[in-house]
Motif scaffolding. Structure first.
Motif, PDB file in Angstrom:
ATOM      1  N   THR A  72      -5.940   5.580  -6.320  1.00  0.00           N
ATOM      2  CA  THR A  72      -5.602   4.121  -6.873  1.00  0.00           C
ATOM      3  C   THR A  72      -6.331   3.869  -8.106  1.00  0.00           C
ATOM      4  OG1 THR A  72      -5.954   3.291  -4.433  1.00  0.00           O
ATOM      5  CG2 THR A  72      -6.061   1.735  -6.117  1.00  0.00           C
TER       6      THR A  72
ATOM      7  N   SER B 181      -1.182   2.286  -5.789  1.00  0.00           N
ATOM      8  CA  SER B 181      -1.027   3.154  -4.697  1.00  0.00           C
ATOM      9  C   SER B 181      -1.858   4.387  -4.980  1.00  0.00           C
ATOM     10  CB  SER B 181       0.450   3.549  -4.645  1.00  0.00           C
ATOM     11  OG  SER B 181       1.328   2.540  -4.556  1.00  0.00           O
TER      12      SER B 181
ATOM     13  N   ARG C  45      -5.250  -2.098  -0.127  1.00  0.00           N
ATOM     14  CA  ARG C  45      -4.920  -2.023   1.187  1.00  0.00           C
ATOM     15  C   ARG C  45      -5.151  -0.742   1.649  1.00  0.00           C
ATOM     16  NH1 ARG C  45      -2.675  -6.820   2.982  1.00  0.00           N
ATOM     17  NH2 ARG C  45      -1.948  -5.793   4.881  1.00  0.00           N
TER      18      ARG C  45
ATOM     19  N   GLN D 251      -0.291   1.033   2.976  1.00  0.00           N
ATOM     20  CA  GLN D 251       0.469   1.089   1.877  1.00  0.00           C
ATOM     21  C   GLN D 251       1.977   1.183   2.235  1.00  0.00           C
ATOM     22  OE1 GLN D 251      -1.284   2.901  -1.280  1.00  0.00           O
ATOM     23  NE2 GLN D 251      -3.384   1.955  -0.890  1.00  0.00           N
TER      24      GLN D 251
ATOM     25  N   GLU E 253       4.086  -0.957   6.034  1.00  0.00           N
ATOM     26  CA  GLU E 253       2.931  -0.203   5.561  1.00  0.00           C
ATOM     27  C   GLU E 253       2.420   0.629   6.581  1.00  0.00           C
ATOM     28  OE1 GLU E 253       0.568  -3.708   4.614  1.00  0.00           O
ATOM     29  OE2 GLU E 253       1.223  -3.904   2.821  1.00  0.00           O
TER      30      GLU E 253
END
Length: 637
Positions: free
Chosen positions: A382, A413, A450, A453, A480
């Protein structure tokens, strides 16, 4: 288009029925290998029974390609799929019920958050892609049951059957990834499963069963293994094995880490020492020799997760790219003498543009800009964005993630599995990314990040530009998940590429590509003779009579802990009257073959020195949507 193309009956010879609807090559009236699925008619030929349709060309190496005439082909215009492309979740109706068991029970052991992978293979040579799911297991201190890998056999009708126990693969191990390759050149793919602990090599017995030959082969390679690839690094015609390793971890060496200062979290790899990858040389007698140090590949500081095969300098010898997590990536140039040299720093792929090592995970290589040179896509952490290293042909790479659009689209991501594949068959490789965080408690300290994803699909727009289109391709890609391994394969033999995505400690998902095959394509399977039987390392260049061209290389591995199908799929774009293609194949042995005047929309098998030895038409039809099936054996938590 009607889904029932033809009903088998004794009144008409099969060739007559087929000739009415599809191009036919080499049919026999009463083939025992004809699939009985009503929505797909296809003749499967086992490799050991394949015969050349034309006299064999001179087997001596040639500086110019051997020209091989294709088989005669009859074509009739077929109704084609229409409408928007959509990836449909068909997991349940396909009878796939696999759930990864990480063994997690609160101790936050590092391997729990890393697995697992998936591999496509045609283990019984029936012409249909089967699926191998890798599983982990409960930890010894918290045993609740048994978990096994799962081998699902393709039933040719849109469903799969769990044959794990019957195949002899119901073996408990803390599995991570898999690699598929015919290491003994007998025409049947063998399986290598990486693990925390001992890895396992399963030899295909050619009767639907596998034998564990790890001890005989000498390839247990204990440690924290991750990805693996089969490839012939010395071009002797036998597949060698390269296995990446992560860190020096064990229950006894487990470290305590915390995100919030109160509760234990999964540690980053900086908390552990690295572990060198391993190269095994195939001795040709069912055994392998560890040649890591001799080959110049011993590097105990590496923390490796993904491996990609490529010939980045187009010298005919396979090179290795290894994605490292918080350590510099490696690009091992093949020196043609059994040794490798790491040129990652010189080539510009070791570090980010700011000189920082990123958290490299999944990786793949392909000629995404139709330049004739293989470039790299890498999944990172990320806020690091994915890396898109463009190969400029001089030995240098430039990270074009930002200019291509992928950088901004992937910045939020955390990407594990990733690969190039042409989902819309327009002739330009697109990019798929399986995303998911490593910390299940990440939202405690980063509320905007999160754990689960959405996957990403980046469509290649041409001119080295991409756009994110997963939101336009159906609900299945909106879900997700804690994505890890991922692979592609044409499970229904309709010409377009379907997806399998693994979820950490979650269920595997099979996503069928619907309407991707409204464009033309050509699928190619390679069979080596002087080269390794799979043809791994063979470079196939396709040219159309309309002037288009593209190149792909047969490979194992890539993505993250996974392997996609080995046959190549060339997208050709919108159907055009009179389109034909030619193929030029450069085999690992150095042999060059050429085949001209091939009609699109076929699956052709090319044998080294002989050209097309079998061809089956692509039938553009969906399965009739069978009722949900149940897995028939095995326990997969």
């Amino acid at each position: 288009m009607t889904r029932k193309l033809v009903k088998f009956c004794g009144a008409l010879p099969l060739c007559v029925v087929l000739a009415a609807v599809v191009p036919v090559v080499g049919c026999k009236k009463d083939s025992a290998d004809v699939a009985t699925a009503p929505w797909m008619v296809r003749t499967a030929v086992k490799p050991e029974n394949l015969q050349p349709t034309q006299p064999a060309v001179n087997s001596d190496l040639a500086s110019s390609p051997s020209m091989i005439a294709p088989q005669s082909q009859t074509t009739v215009t077929l109704p084609r799929p229409a409408g928007p492309i959509e990836f449909t979740d068909v997991t349940a109706q396909a009878g796939i019920h696999f759930k990864h068991n990480s063994g997690a029970f609160g101790k936050k052991y590092l391997p729990e958050t890393m697995g697992s992978g998936v591999c496509f293979l045609d283990y019984d040579n029936d012409g249909w892609q089967d699926i191998l799911f890798v599983n982990s297991m409960d930890w010894p201190e918290h045993k609740t049951g048994k978990s096994f890998p799962a081998l699902y056999h393709n039933n040719h009708d849109g469903t799969f059957t769990d044959v794990t126990r019957a195949a002899g693969l119901a073996i408990e191990l803390y599995g991570m990834g898999c690699a598929i390759g015919d290491y003994d050149n007998d025409g049947y793919p063998d399986i290598y499963i990486t693990a925390v602990g001992s890895n396992h090599l399963f030899h295909n017995l050619r009767n639907g069963k596998f034998a564990d030959v790890t001890a005989k082969g000498g390839v247990s390679d204990p440690g924290f293994s991750t990805s693996a690839v089969w490839f012939d690094y010395d071009n002797d015609g036998k597949l060698d094995l390269f296995v990446s390793h992560y860190v020096e971890w064990s229950i006894d060496k487990d470290q305590y880490c915390s995100l919030d200062g109160k509760n234990k979290s999964y540690c980053t790899p900086q908390a552990y020492k690295g572990q060198s990858s391993t190269l095994f040389h195939n001795k040709g007698d069912g055994t392998f020799e560890n040649v890591t140090k001799r080959a110049g590949l011993y590097e105990p500081t590496s923390k490796s997760l993904g491996i990609a095969l490529l010939d980045y300098d187009n010298d005919g010898w396979i090179d290795l790219f290894v994605a490292n997590d918080t350590e510099p990536n490696k690009l091992y140039r093949n020196n043609h003498d059994g040794t490798f040299t790491d040129v990652a720093v010189l080539a510009g792929v070791a570090l980010s543009e700011t000189g920082r090592a990123r958290a490299g995970m999944g990786v793949d290589a392909a000629d995404y800009d139709v330049s004739g040179w293989q470039s790299l896509i890498i999944g990172n952490f990320t806020n690091e964005s994915m890396s898109l290293y463009h190969n400029d042909g001089s030995g240098l790479f430039t990270d074009e993630a930002v200019t291509s659009g992928i950088g901004q689209m992937s910045v939020q991501s955390l990407t594990f599995g990733c690969f190039f594949f042409d989902y819309d068959l327009d002739g330009l490789p697109d990019i798929f990314a399986a995303n998911g965080h490593v910390s299940d408690d990440i939202s405690v300290v980063q509320p905007n990040v999160r754990y689960a994803q959405r996957p990403s699909l980046f469509r290649n727009k041409g001119r080295k530009k991409f756009e994110e289109v997963s939101g336009k391709l159906g609900k299945a890609l909106q879900k997700e998940i804690v994505g890890r391994g991922a692979a592609y394969g044409d499970v229904d033999n309709d010409g377009d590429l379907d997806l399998v995505i693994m979820s950490n400690n979650g269920v595997a998902r099979l996503l069928r590509n619907d309407n991707g095959n409204q464009n033309d394509m050509l699928r190619v399977k390679t069979v080596g003779t002087r080269s390794n039987r799979d043809g791994i390392g063979a470079k196939v260049t396709l040219k159309t009579n309309k002037g288009a061209h593209q190149m792909q290389m047969v490979k194992s591995g890539s993505s993250y802990l996974s392997q996609s199908e080995m046959p190549l799929t060339f997208g050709l774009g919108k159907p055009e009257e009179g389109r034909t293609v030619s193929l030029e194949i450069v085999w690992p042995s150095g042999k060059k073959d050429s085949v001209a005047n091939i009609k699109p929309n076929q699956m052709v098998t090319l044998q080294e020195g002989k050209g097309i030895i079998s061809a089956q038409p692509i039938v553009f039809a969906k399965p009739p949507g069978p009722a949900p099936a149940k897995a028939r054996s095995g326990v997969h938590k």
